[in-house]
Enzyme design. Structure first.
Site, short mmCIF file in Angstrom:
data_model
loop_
_atom_site.label_atom_id
_atom_site.label_comp_id
_atom_site.label_asym_id
_atom_site.label_seq_id
_atom_site.Cartn_x
_atom_site.Cartn_y
_atom_site.Cartn_z
CG HIS A 44 -1.99 -1.06 1.13
ND1 HIS A 44 -3.00 -1.19 2.06
CD2 HIS A 44 -2.21 -2.04 0.22
CE1 HIS A 44 -3.79 -2.20 1.73
NE2 HIS A 44 -3.33 -2.73 0.63
CD GLU A 46 -1.46 3.87 3.80
OE1 GLU A 46 -2.58 3.96 4.35
OE2 GLU A 46 -1.27 3.22 2.76
CB THR A 197 -23.18 2.52 -29.91
OG1 THR A 197 -24.19 3.21 -29.16
CG2 THR A 197 -21.94 3.40 -29.99
CG ASP A 201 -21.50 5.96 -33.72
OD1 ASP A 201 -22.14 6.41 -34.70
OD2 ASP A 201 -21.79 6.22 -32.54
CG LEU A 205 -16.10 1.49 -27.82
CD1 LEU A 205 -17.14 0.43 -27.50
CD2 LEU A 205 -16.59 2.86 -27.37
#
Length: 367
Positions: A44, A46, A197, A201, A205
């Protein structure tokens, strides 16, 4: 904290399904360690910063964009690591959105005698992790409906009889808007659209931000009847990063698509429409630990998503043009009797060169 937030932004695209977190360690006004979280590296933010600081961490102040964790996952609790390192003060932007652990890391730090400051630049930190907040609280991905449209709410010019926009293919919005769209895609795990779509088109993507990401942007298509052509840009560029949902029984097209690198999954049809259920698709993406989805569809799928109340945020890019009634609206239901009202809870306006954008929330993922 601004530096920690910038580091957290570097974590976007690398940390999902974990939160994007940045951390800066300071001793006597000198930065002695900093880091951000990348899922593949496990540590992480930290821990990255503490390893850089070493013994200098004793007596230092830690600036971290999200509450240090208090539980065991793939790594140990960051709160315990800070206590062991002798950190004297922790400044955090936002509490952990997970209601089961929120506040526990801060309680552990306070019990160890560490001074706490909470809520510095909280709004900015929350925006970075709105998808994580939604997913950890509800088990469903954060859905952003994105569209580029005219001032009168149109997303495309009138369609011809062959379902092709009249005139040559063109962009409604300008370069600045399109660059921002790529940044939005970079921050998402998946992009979702309908077969309409794709037919109209032939979009690619993809994430063209140029920034590194841990896993490819998953391109998801709702295609109930498996109409997806092998000649589309999606199929020609597929490398297990295109997922098509359909409702058909055994279908030769499914096998051919899979041979081309397209993932194909069959779902039970929605009993009301007979088509792929958008809710079922969202649940399936959640099972895959995809915590953020951009909806870049046509007017019908936009209407379906809004009516189902699954959209969390709107990001609408407006160009200074008007198309008129014959053009395609941003929202149009299949059923004329369908009515719904949507109101933003909060919103911001952005200048985008000649365009402007409205970024607004329908649901607050943190509350």
């Amino acid at each position: 904290m601004e530096r920690a937030l910038a580091l957290a932004e570097s974590s976007v695209g690398l940390a999902s399904p974990n939160p994007a977190v940045g951390c800066v360690l300071v001793h006597d006004n000198v930065v002695i360690g900093e880091g951000f979280h990348a899922y593949a590296d496990k540590d992480h933010a930290e821990i990255v910063a503490l390893k850089q600081a070493g013994e200098q961490a004793r007596g230092a102040t830690a600036y971290v964009t999200l509450e240090p964790c208090s539980h065991h996952g793939r790594t140990g609790p960051c709160a315990d690591a800070m206590i062991a390192a002798g950190v004297a003060r922790v400044v955090t932007a936002a509490r952990d959105p997970n209601p089961q652990v929120s506040g526990r890391g801060l309680d552990r730090l306070q019990a160890a005698g560490i001074s706490l400051t909470i809520g510095v630049k909280e709004a900015a930190a929350r925006r970075i992790n709105e998808a994580f907040a939604k997913f950890i609280r509800t088990g469903r991905p954060f859905i952003t409906l994105k569209a580029g449209l005219t001032l009168d709410g149109r997303i495309a010019p009138p369609l011809t009889k062959n379902h092709v926009p009249s005139g040559s293919t063109h962009w409604i919005t300008g370069d600045r808007s399109r660059e921002t769209v790529q940044e939005l895609r970079h921050g998402a795990d998946a992009i979702l659209t309908g077969i309409g779509t794709i037919l109209n088109d032939d979009p690619l993507l993809t994430d063209r931000s140029g920034r590194h990401r841990r896993r490819p942007l998953l391109r998801v298509v709702l295609d109930s009847s498996l109409q997806l052509s092998l000649e589309t840009q999606l199929v020609r560029t597929a490398n297990q990063d295109v997922l098509v949902f359909h409702t058909q029984a055994a279908h030769q097209r499914a096998k051919i698509l899979e041979e081309r690198g397209v993932r194909v999954e069959r779902l039970a049809p929605d009993p009301n429409t007979g088509r792929v259920s958008l809710l079922a698709v969202i649940d399936r993406l959640a099972e895959m630990e995809l915590i953020s989805v951009i909806l870049e569809g046509g007017s019908q799928i936009n209407a379906t998503a809004l009516a189902a109340q699954i959209v969390d945020k709107l990001f609408l890019f407006y160009a200074p043009v008007i198309y008129g009634d014959a053009a395609v609206p941003v929202v149009r239901s299949l059923h004329a009797s369908t009515y719904f009202s949507t109101r933003l809870g909060s919103y911001r306006l952005h200048e985008m060169g000649e365009d402007f954008a409205v970024e607004g929330y329908l649901h607050n993922p943190w509350e």
